[in-house]
Design an enzyme around this catalytic site. Structure first.
Site, PDB file in Angstrom:
ATOM      1  N   ASP A   1      14.187  29.664  16.773  1.00 20.71           N
ATOM      2  CA  ASP A   1      14.872  28.834  15.793  1.00 20.71           C
ATOM      3  C   ASP A   1      14.108  27.539  15.531  1.00 20.71           C
ATOM      4  OD1 ASP A   1      17.418  28.187  14.289  1.00 20.71           O
ATOM      5  OD2 ASP A   1      17.410  26.523  15.710  1.00 20.71           O
TER       6      ASP A   1
ATOM      7  N   GLU B   1      11.298  31.381  12.798  1.00 17.87           N
ATOM      8  CA  GLU B   1      11.971  30.798  11.643  1.00 17.87           C
ATOM      9  C   GLU B   1      11.166  29.541  11.295  1.00 17.87           C
ATOM     10  OE1 GLU B   1      16.118  28.760  10.125  1.00 17.87           O
ATOM     11  OE2 GLU B   1      15.335  28.401  12.116  1.00 17.87           O
TER      12      GLU B   1
END
Length: 733
Positions: free
Chosen positions: A415, A468
């Site tokens: 993330d 990401e």
């Protein structure tokens, strides 16, 4: 001054204790204050002139006796919970302590008679930041040590004056169990006999400034259900049944294999279900829809459910809200047995400031940088990790390995990578300092990501990592040996933003945004991409996927279906968040989860939603059995535009090829009109084409316009009838 025990000898003729030499006042004060680096030098049994001195620290005890060869000798109280005495022995014997409290006597092993239960090799690797199995060295580890069963407690707290173990077995007072420092590694250790699985504990830390506070174990492998915050001693008893999956999951590289992901927030997918109950429903549902993988939003321990798991306090513990660590293993095992891979969101970019967790762990910045310009994340009110500190990097790298090895996780979706890579991320001038070359790149974060990827791929064959990363950072999926970050895949945030912007416009205006659907092919092969329609796109006022679409309800669903057909045919892997597979109209709600009632036969419009779900099932089925859609995702020879400039028509047509040159033709018509006799140039060596998928089919809720018979090209031109707001796939007959 030590007090002599004047009570009569115990029955059985014990050896009487003599008064012990008094402790150095400074040592005594530091010991009682929880600020002594070597309590084992003061407590336990030690040779002195004339015998062996025994010293125990047992607050709230009425009396303490030492038991040698079945005979007990009462120790004298020195006050403040200290009990001492000298026995005329030539060597330190095997002994136990008999401790009398208000509720009776308890015979226990003395923790301070044991040698360190952590070896020099472990300490060396921790100090070097190279311990790839850190969870086996730090934390709470039940074991048999020197023939006695108990738990070894270890924690990294290099700035602490002292560390003690507190738990439900001490009424959360750490006075009785100070830990010893094991030297330059900054590790504190204590073996506690008789403490085992299920015990709740924390570390009581005394900082350099003398402040004392309780901290949860950073390496805890199990934690209490929030709002409780203690760590729990745990042992895994799970026996895996996924050997066949594990043996073959890496047979084909992920960028050359079918990869279709269903993103799930476990607590809200079916609210109220435990890990084991989810194991009875989730694998069957995902398998029925044909997805190859699930991606779980963070399952690591987090105190606030509204963070969706992205505010992690327990990096080594699955959230206890849904069950135990072994229960989570049961869910992963069930998914594997159903042929479904498991990807887990991993959050090494930041951590919350809760005072019982990682923040200022030993009283000073430890896991976070000391420089305020790097310590705090301006967007999320959290701390960032200090990637320049080898022990912190080790904590995170080992954590990535831990989930893959201990829980058989098949992939980590990392993330917020962009927030890690740039020193000026969300910061204004004066709020950040450049790197040694004067640039904005965080070189320490880059080195950490390279180390993490290289270590995971080396240690756990078949596992993938996914970034990401929302910027144009070069080489995210390039191998580390070539200077890249080393990820296997990257979320294509550009494609997501551009394509969603296009479909949200009314069809009459789409011609002015045509390039937003074609621009992705300019950079499609710069990285190995995943096309994500994730939870981030269906919350916070962004609306659900179907609700982004213009027009009435029929047109919204038609746009939704056409978009999915375009997405599944586009180069790159697919990811779809739960609820979007059946065109849920409302935004995702973490407390409530998907609107499953929309599929209820008693609800009048269930066919509207079931039709979309049937389309997703067919998309996945055709996708998995059509190598042209995934085999050459990362090479330009797997794609060819047929029509890329038909802006006035809102039409896109392209060919996908497998490794043997077999094509699939995908045509999308994003206009609400039927286009008759639409002419497309196609390869001349294909005698006829047949429709294999039509998002306008009646069974999906469409108007039923399509091509039932094979279509033969004439002079390399194929004349088709294009349904309104639809994507159609053709393959050679």
């Amino acid at each position: 001054m030590a007090l002599r025990d004047t009570s009569p000898p115990e029955a059985g003729g014990p050896v009487p204790c003599r008064a012990a030499p008094a402790l150095d006042p400074g040592d005594r004060a530091r010991l009682l204050a929880g600020a002594h680096h070597d309590p084992h030098a003061l407590l336990g049994a030690h040779p002195v002139p004339g015998g062996i001195v025994f010293r125990a620290l047992r607050p709230f005890a009425r009396a303490v006796s030492v038991v040698v060869d079945g005979k007990r000798s009462r120790l004298a109280s020195e006050g403040d919970g200290l009990f001492t005495g000298v026995l005329p022995l030539a060597a330190i014997p095997s002994y136990t302590l008999l401790v009398a409290y208000e509720d009776g006597e308890h015979e226990v092993h003395d923790p301070y008679r044991f040698l360190p239960a952590l070896g020099d090799t472990d300490l060396h690797l921790i100090r070097e930041g190279r311990h790839e199995e850190l969870w086996k060295a730090l934390g709470a580890e039940p074991m048999t040590h020197q023939g006695v069963t108990g738990t070894r407690f270890t924690v990294w707290a290099p700035n602490a004056q002292g560390v003690r173990v507190a738990g439900d077995f001490t009424c959360w007072d750490g006075t009785a169990f100070p830990m010893r420092s094991l030297g330059a590694a900054g590790v504190w250790e204590l073996f506690l006999p008789g403490i085992g699985e299920g015990t709740r504990y924390k570390f009581e830390i005394t900082s350099r400034s003398g402040h004392r506070f309780l901290k949860a174990d950073p390496m805890a492998r199990r934690a209490e259900v929030p709002p409780d915050t203690a760590s729990i001693v745990t042992v895994s008893h799970y026996e895996w049944d996924d050997a066949e999956w594990m043996a073959h999951r890496g047979d084909v590289a992920v960028h050359e294999a079918p990869f279709s992901v269903y993103e799930v927030h476990l607590p809200s997918w079916r609210p109220g279900l435990t890990y084991r109950q989810l194991a009875e429903e989730l694998p069957a549902y995902v398998s029925d829809l044909g997805f190859t993988h699930v991606e779980l939003m963070p399952v690591a321990h987090h105190p606030f459910s509204g963070s969706w798991g992205y505010q992690v306090t327990g990096f080594y513990a699955p959230t206890a809200r849904l069950g135990s660590p072994d229960d989570f293993k049961y869910l992963v095992d069930a998914l594997h047995r159903a042929g479904i891979g498991v990807i887990m969101d991993w959050v090494p970019a930041h951590f919350p400031k809760d005072d019982w967790a990682l923040g200022r762990f030993d009283g000073e910045p430890l896991y976070e940088p000391g420089d305020w310009r790097r310590a705090e994340h301006p967007d999320w009110g959290t701390y960032e990790f200090d990637y320049g500190r080898v022990e912190v990097r080790n904590f995170l790298v080992a954590n990535a390995v831990y989930w893959c090895e201990e829980f058989h996780i098949d992939g980590l979706r990392v993330d917020a990578v962009a927030s890690m890579l740039y020193l000026d991320y969300s910061r204004d001038s004066g709020q950040w300092s450049p790197n040694v070359f004067g640039g904005r790149e965080d070189l320490d974060a880059m080195a950490f990501l390279q180390e993490m990827n290289a270590t995971v791929y080396r240690r756990v064959p078949g596992v993938m990592t996914i970034a990401e990363e929302s910027t144009a950072w070069d080489g995210v999926t390039r191998p580390t040996e070539s200077g890249g970050l080393g990820f296997g895949l990257k979320w294509n945030m550009g494609w997501m933003h551009d394509s969603l912007d296009y479909v949200q416009h009314e069809p009459v205006h789409r011609k002015y945004h045509h390039h937003e659907m074609t621009f992705s092919m300019v950079y499609a092969y710069s990285e190995n991409y995943v096309l994500p329609i994730s939870h981030d796109e269906v919350v916070h006022g962004k609306r659900s996927l179907v609700s982004k679409m213009p027009g009435d309800w029929w047109q919204q669903r038609a746009n939704h279906r056409a978009y999915l057909g375009f997405m599944w045919a586009h180069p790159g892997k697919q990811l779809l968040f739960m609820g979007q597979e059946f065109a849920q109209g409302a935004e995702w709600s973490e407390p409530d989860g998907p609107d499953w009632w929309l599929l209820d036969p008693d609800y009048g419009a269930e066919a509207d939603h079931r039709g979309v779900r049937d389309l997703v099932r067919d998309l996945n089925g055709l996708y998995r059995h059509t190598p042209a859609l995934w085999q050459r995702d990362t090479t330009p020879d797997g794609f060819q535009w047929v029509v890329g400039d038909a802006a006035d028509d809102n039409v896109f047509a392209f060919l996908r090829y497998d490794a043997h040159g077999n094509p699939l033709l995908a045509v999308s018509n994003f206009s609400p009109v039927v286009r008759h006799d639409y002419r497309l140039g196609v390869p001349g060596d294909v005698p006829a084409w047949r429709e294999v998928l039509n998002t306008d089919a009646g069974r999906y809720g469409g108007s039923g316009v399509g091509t039932s018979d094979p279509v033969k090209p004439e002079d390399g031109v194929l004349a088709l009838t294009l349904p309104p707001l639809a994507t159609v796939w053709f393959t050679p007959v």
